[in-house]
Write a protein that holds these residues in place. Sequence first.
Motif, short mmCIF file in Angstrom:
data_model
loop_
_atom_site.label_atom_id
_atom_site.label_comp_id
_atom_site.label_asym_id
_atom_site.label_seq_id
_atom_site.Cartn_x
_atom_site.Cartn_y
_atom_site.Cartn_z
N GLU A 93 35.49 43.66 46.18
CA GLU A 93 35.82 42.29 45.75
C GLU A 93 34.86 41.79 44.69
O GLU A 93 35.27 41.17 43.70
N VAL A 96 35.82 43.40 41.34
CA VAL A 96 37.00 42.80 40.72
C VAL A 96 36.68 41.41 40.18
O VAL A 96 37.04 41.07 39.04
N LEU A 97 35.99 40.60 40.97
CA LEU A 97 35.64 39.25 40.52
C LEU A 97 34.76 39.29 39.28
O LEU A 97 34.94 38.49 38.35
N VAL A 107 38.54 32.54 38.18
CA VAL A 107 38.20 33.01 39.52
C VAL A 107 36.83 32.46 39.90
O VAL A 107 36.04 32.10 39.02
N PHE A 169 46.77 36.85 34.61
CA PHE A 169 46.17 37.89 35.45
C PHE A 169 47.00 39.17 35.39
O PHE A 169 46.47 40.28 35.23
N ALA A 174 45.77 42.77 36.79
CA ALA A 174 45.11 42.31 38.01
C ALA A 174 46.13 42.05 39.12
O ALA A 174 47.15 41.40 38.88
N HIS A 176 46.48 40.47 42.97
CA HIS A 176 45.93 39.73 44.11
C HIS A 176 46.70 40.17 45.34
O HIS A 176 47.91 40.01 45.42
N ASN A 183 45.84 30.23 48.43
CA ASN A 183 44.84 30.91 47.62
C ASN A 183 44.92 30.54 46.14
O ASN A 183 44.26 31.17 45.31
N ASP A 196 39.91 34.24 46.75
CA ASP A 196 40.05 35.23 47.83
C ASP A 196 40.65 36.53 47.31
O ASP A 196 41.80 36.87 47.60
N TRP A 197 39.83 37.30 46.58
CA TRP A 197 40.28 38.55 45.98
C TRP A 197 39.98 39.77 46.84
O TRP A 197 39.87 40.89 46.34
N GLY A 200 41.95 42.92 46.32
CA GLY A 200 42.52 42.84 44.98
C GLY A 200 42.09 44.05 44.16
O GLY A 200 41.11 44.73 44.48
N SER A 212 54.02 40.85 44.63
CA SER A 212 53.05 39.78 44.78
C SER A 212 53.71 38.41 44.57
O SER A 212 53.45 37.46 45.31
#
Length: 245
Positions: A93, A96-97, A107, A169, A174, A176, A183, A196-197, A200, A212
């Motif tokens: 996480e 990714v963030l 994010v 995204f 990307a 999620h 979220n 809240d990734w 992800g 998604s």
Amino acid sequence: MVHLDVRAQGATYFISPPITSSHEVSSKLFNPQWLEAQALIEGTAQGRAAAWFIRLKDEQLVLRHYRRGGLPARFSNDRFLWIGLRRSRPWRELSVLSRLHALGLPVPVPIAGRVQKKTVSYTADIITRRIPGARSLADFMLASYFGDTHDQNARDDIWRETGRVIRAFHAIGAHHADLNVRNILIDEQRKVWLIDWDRGRLNAGAAIQSRSMARLRRSLSREAELESIARQGWPLLMSAYSRGP
């Protein structure tokens, strides 16, 4: 490849991206009981991952403890199989963030993670920067439904902006893993954020992204008031999503 800094204390690992590695990361920062004793907790939220809202000096943070969902939670609600630090939930996480933040996408800023190895399993936590004054898309729309000050144009604008943001995204691949109406946050300037990734990932294909979007639509249908609102709002979101950022 995103670089993450790691500091080990026995079987405990503290992980932080270089952009926030100046923070003093210790076990106390991941301990809700200690934080509460120091009067640093401003609120809590419950869900699959328990969350505590922290004020540390002049900074607002969110501490989340990773929990399992579905059938695996019957056996252990917060232990995960150990298959290496780089495949742990916080590592993935934070990676990714960090990448999404570097690309300028909305994010939360990643701060730190903790992994506590326990033989063949581990427990984990993550800290991100809190988005001040933000509330979920669900709360924003329900407030409007029950007579808050938002007019119809403001609500329509949020639907459209949500579609544009999700498309931004998806345009860079990307995904999620739990895109739902809770979220997606709307801040005081009506900027849309995705939070809240956990689980992800990047480099996702169109089929995964389509699923998604279907998941997001289902999350709106689970509450009667939200479903009523979404009948008008969802076409606006999808129209903006289709046009792109």
